[in-house]
Design an enzyme around this catalytic site. Sequence first.
Site, short mmCIF file in Angstrom:
data_model
loop_
_atom_site.label_atom_id
_atom_site.label_comp_id
_atom_site.label_asym_id
_atom_site.label_seq_id
_atom_site.Cartn_x
_atom_site.Cartn_y
_atom_site.Cartn_z
N ASP A 77 0.85 -1.19 0.00
CA ASP A 77 0.00 0.00 0.00
C ASP A 77 0.89 1.23 0.00
O ASP A 77 2.11 1.15 0.13
CB ASP A 77 -0.96 0.02 1.20
CG ASP A 77 -0.24 -0.34 2.50
OD1 ASP A 77 0.92 0.09 2.67
OD2 ASP A 77 -0.84 -1.04 3.33
N ASP A 79 1.21 5.14 1.64
CA ASP A 79 0.77 6.10 2.66
C ASP A 79 1.37 7.47 2.37
O ASP A 79 2.48 7.59 1.84
CB ASP A 79 1.21 5.64 4.05
CG ASP A 79 0.56 4.32 4.45
OD1 ASP A 79 -0.52 4.00 3.92
OD2 ASP A 79 1.14 3.60 5.29
N ASP A 155 8.49 4.89 13.93
CA ASP A 155 9.02 3.80 14.75
C ASP A 155 10.41 3.34 14.31
O ASP A 155 11.37 3.42 15.09
CB ASP A 155 8.04 2.62 14.77
CG ASP A 155 7.56 2.20 13.39
OD1 ASP A 155 8.10 2.68 12.37
OD2 ASP A 155 6.64 1.35 13.32
#
Length: 457
Positions: A77, A79, A155
């Site tokens: 995907d 983002d 992260d």
Amino acid sequence: MFSWLKKSRAKKNGAARVEADRSHEPIIVSRSDHSISRSNISENALKVLYRLNKAGYQSYLVGGGVRDLLLGREPKDFDVATDAHPEEIRKLFRNCRLIGRRFRLAHIHFGREIIEVATFRAAHAGEEGEGLTENGMIVRDNVYGSLEDDAWRRDFTVNALYYNVRDFSVVDYTGGIADLEAGRLQIIGDPQVRFREDPVRMLRAVRFAAKLGFRIAPECEEAITTLAPLLAEVAPARLFDETLKLFMSGYAVETFELLRHYDLFAHLFPETDEWLSHEENHFPLTLLIHALENTDKRIEEGKPVTPAFLFAALLWEPTRHLAGLMQNEKTGPIQALQEAGDEVVARQVRRVSVPKRFSLQSREIWTMQERLTRRQGKRAMRLVEHPRFRAAYDFLLLRQQSGEDVGELAEWWTRYQEADEAGRIALVKGLGGGQKARGRRRRPRKRRAPNTKQSAE
């Protein structure tokens, strides 16, 4: 693969890896020095990027999409990160839906494809308000900032790379490019602090390491070993979503092995892990490995996979054992499996929530293991027509592969499915008299009491 990276570093006069502090300027990799092409980016993601830019906002492709493009992989995907706030994004896109409480996100729908757009995040002091923590864990994170702020709030370094559609460059604040080249998974900042903020990051570390074939940095490994029990504080519903990502992304076997290596599996499936811990009890481990291998194979072949079958495999050993303890003269094998399944699932959902639409199917798969032994008369034909037969049969084959003593039963059902009508009748007759089905007992018909008044007349 990384010849573009070496060229970029030469232009930077051999710049060393950016360490996890904010004293360095970002590395900007120009279009000529990296491998990303717009032809490999979703058209819908490009539409979102261009419209945000045209409206005067910053917008970047970010995260796993950029990472995978740089590795020569096909992203799952795409983002987008922007300085536009969620309400401003919704004004630009009629097909936008705002979701999330912990962190507000904009989902822009293009048919089946969803482009996720997030506003740049910034660090917060943990005070009451939009940036809210409890015992070090972030529970509200709607604190907005700049591109640089956003990079340091992500992260892992390899997920903090930004593709700028304005000049087609890649922006790296945290040393993600160097970690891509080294095959290293490094969290941004102090691992102890970052894993306490969100314990699910430990599961993400394992998932990315399995998917990318990277090694987890030593300081992250040490923190995971120490902080694994914090997973008990994560909402079971969220852990269900993470479990699906762990085991249904095409790398289930590698992920499972890493989860056990870092003692994380025990905090997700404690009863199953207890049975796996007995070295002499190799059946459940073998069954699980085969189930995960089959899941990976089906995903690779583009075939559907269902969480119900996965959870049936993950929880089979505690269910089977408990059913054996429950079975007695009053409680038959099918009822014992039903009751044991109910109890095991009830305990499991305290750790990892399993929606009823899946747990009910898992329990049907379990009880049908006993029903498959009852093949007499017309039972075999009725079982084949059962909507859960194929899953139950596949599960029976898994049990056979794991070493359970069901080989003859599995072979019989294989031949039964392949046979024509005459062959099926012969297979049922071949079961012998000892396999004869008990007929249904009819209740004796009650005699009506005589009408004493009429008799007297």
